[in-house]
Design an enzyme around this catalytic site. Structure first.
Site, PDB file in Angstrom:
ATOM      1  N   CYS A 323      -7.051   2.632 -14.053  1.00  0.00           N
ATOM      2  CA  CYS A 323      -7.559   3.054 -15.365  1.00  0.00           C
ATOM      3  C   CYS A 323      -8.613   2.086 -15.891  1.00  0.00           C
ATOM      4  O   CYS A 323      -9.056   2.207 -17.030  1.00  0.00           O
ATOM      5  CB  CYS A 323      -6.415   3.199 -16.368  1.00  0.00           C
ATOM      6  N   GLU A 357     -11.095   6.822 -14.864  1.00  0.00           N
ATOM      7  CA  GLU A 357      -9.895   6.799 -14.022  1.00  0.00           C
ATOM      8  C   GLU A 357     -10.341   7.005 -12.567  1.00  0.00           C
ATOM      9  O   GLU A 357     -11.129   7.917 -12.277  1.00  0.00           O
ATOM     10  CB  GLU A 357      -8.940   7.921 -14.429  1.00  0.00           C
TER      11      GLU A 357
END
Length: 365
Positions: A323, A357
């Site tokens: 992330c 992501e």
């Protein structure tokens, strides 16, 4: 506000993210990037708003990150239609209920693709039996207006669920549908449509895998439950109690018989593997019974610690869900010494933000 959510605007922000990611990781030998896009609106399954009291009126607000000024929010196109409906329905009901509105400072909304909704009311006061009576009335009033929601009240060191404190999601992944219990105030993937694509990608890149799977930071079993079909056995770790509870429920409801969850942090599990410490939470689990050729990590934004990276280097295949591309880059500088990158994907979990992501599969050289 809705005029911002066009295909053209969405594609421009997606292209910018792709360029940023490729530039950040340009020092590595990368395969072709596969990009998984998001719906352009109504994609976010949860939303949190402060509540502003202006005389008799109540409204949702957010704070501008740059100016720190409050912004009134009457509609929120990035959130699901179910959340938007609830936002517009609940405030008039709260506005005329002194007990429910008094010292209310925040409302959290949590929804699913399967049509379930959980609303959490947060207060600067202790909640009592009178609050419970009024909250039950609120639930019925919402239902009469077409909003079927579970209600949770939170105050300092206090949590009251009027019925339940969770929602149940159903995610179609290739030819199967997986059920996931998602508990209030615990981590879940915020963009369900993109989460489905992440799961499909993970299932696809692990087809015909050998041995067993080890997963760190498994949450409610999001990845491990979908991936269990591709491995002999799966061992997954998670430290948050609420997530472990959800994962155990999800294992049972999906009839998964080859997946075990243990409540340990990645660092604790690393110590257990090295035989540095013994943990009561590993009683009955024999680590030597597992032949884990593959390890999956989905770490927080800080990335992986050095001890965990050292452990990962011994595995044949590493699946890294990131992330934060900056910490991913730092971790890859160490992992690429022993492994090469075989698959490279980007998942647009948070459109119109700087958040990126990434999915990486590394194989031992």
């Amino acid at each position: 506000m809705t005029e911002c959510f066009s295909i053209d605007n969405y594609n421009k922000q997606l292209e910018r993210k792709v360029d940023i990611l490729k530039t950040l990781l340009s020092d590595f030998s990368l395969p072709e990037l596969t990009v998984y896009s998001s719906p352009i609106s109504h994609y976010r399954m949860r939303a949190e708003f402060r509540i502003w009291h202006h005389g008799e009126e109540l409204y949702h607000i957010m704070y501008d990150k740059k100016t720190k000024k409050r912004v009134r929010v009457d509609e929120f196109p990035i959130a699901t239609k179910l959340i938007n409906q609830a936002m517009q329905t609940i405030l008039p009901l709260l506005q005329h209920n002194h007990l429910l509105r008094h010292l209310l400072f925040q409302i959290d909304y949590f929804s699913t693709l399967s049509g379930q909704l959980l609303i959490t009311l947060l207060y600067h006061k202790k909640l009592n039996d009178e609050w419970i009576i009024e909250a039950k009335k609120l639930k019925m009033q919402l239902a009469k207006q077409g909003v079927n929601a579970s209600i949770v009240g939170r105050a300092s060191n206090q949590k009251i669920a009027i019925d339940v404190d969770y929602i149940d999601e159903a995610l179609p992944v290739m030819d199967k549908t997986f059920l996931y219990r998602q508990v209030e105030n615990s981590f879940t993937q915020p963009n369900a449509a993109v989460n489905i694509k992440m799961l499909q990608w993970a299932v696809s890149v692990t087809k015909n895998s050998s041995g067993d799977l080890l997963e760190f930071y498994c949450g409610n079993g999001n990845f491990s439950i979908a991936l269990a079909q591709n491995f002999r056995k799966v061992l997954a770790t998670e430290i948050a109690k609420a997530s472990v509870y959800s994962a155990q429920h999800n294992i049972a409801i999906n009839h998964i018989d080859n997946l075990t969850i243990v409540r340990l942090s990645a660092e604790e599990f690393t110590s257990a593997i090295k035989r540095e410490r013994e943990f009561n939470r590993l009683k009955g689990i024999h680590l030597d019974d597992y032949r884990c050729d593959t390890v999956l990590v989905d770490p927080p934004r800080a990335g992986l610690d050095l001890n965990t990276i050292d452990i990962l280097k011994s595995y044949k295949t590493i699946i890294y869900i990131s992330c934060n591309p900056n910490t991913l880059r730092d971790n890859l500088q160490l992992l690429s010494k022993t492994h090469s990158i075989q698959h490279f994907a980007m998942f647009d979990q948070f459109p119109y933000t700087d958040h990126i992501e990434t999915g990486i599969v590394l194989c031992k050289k």
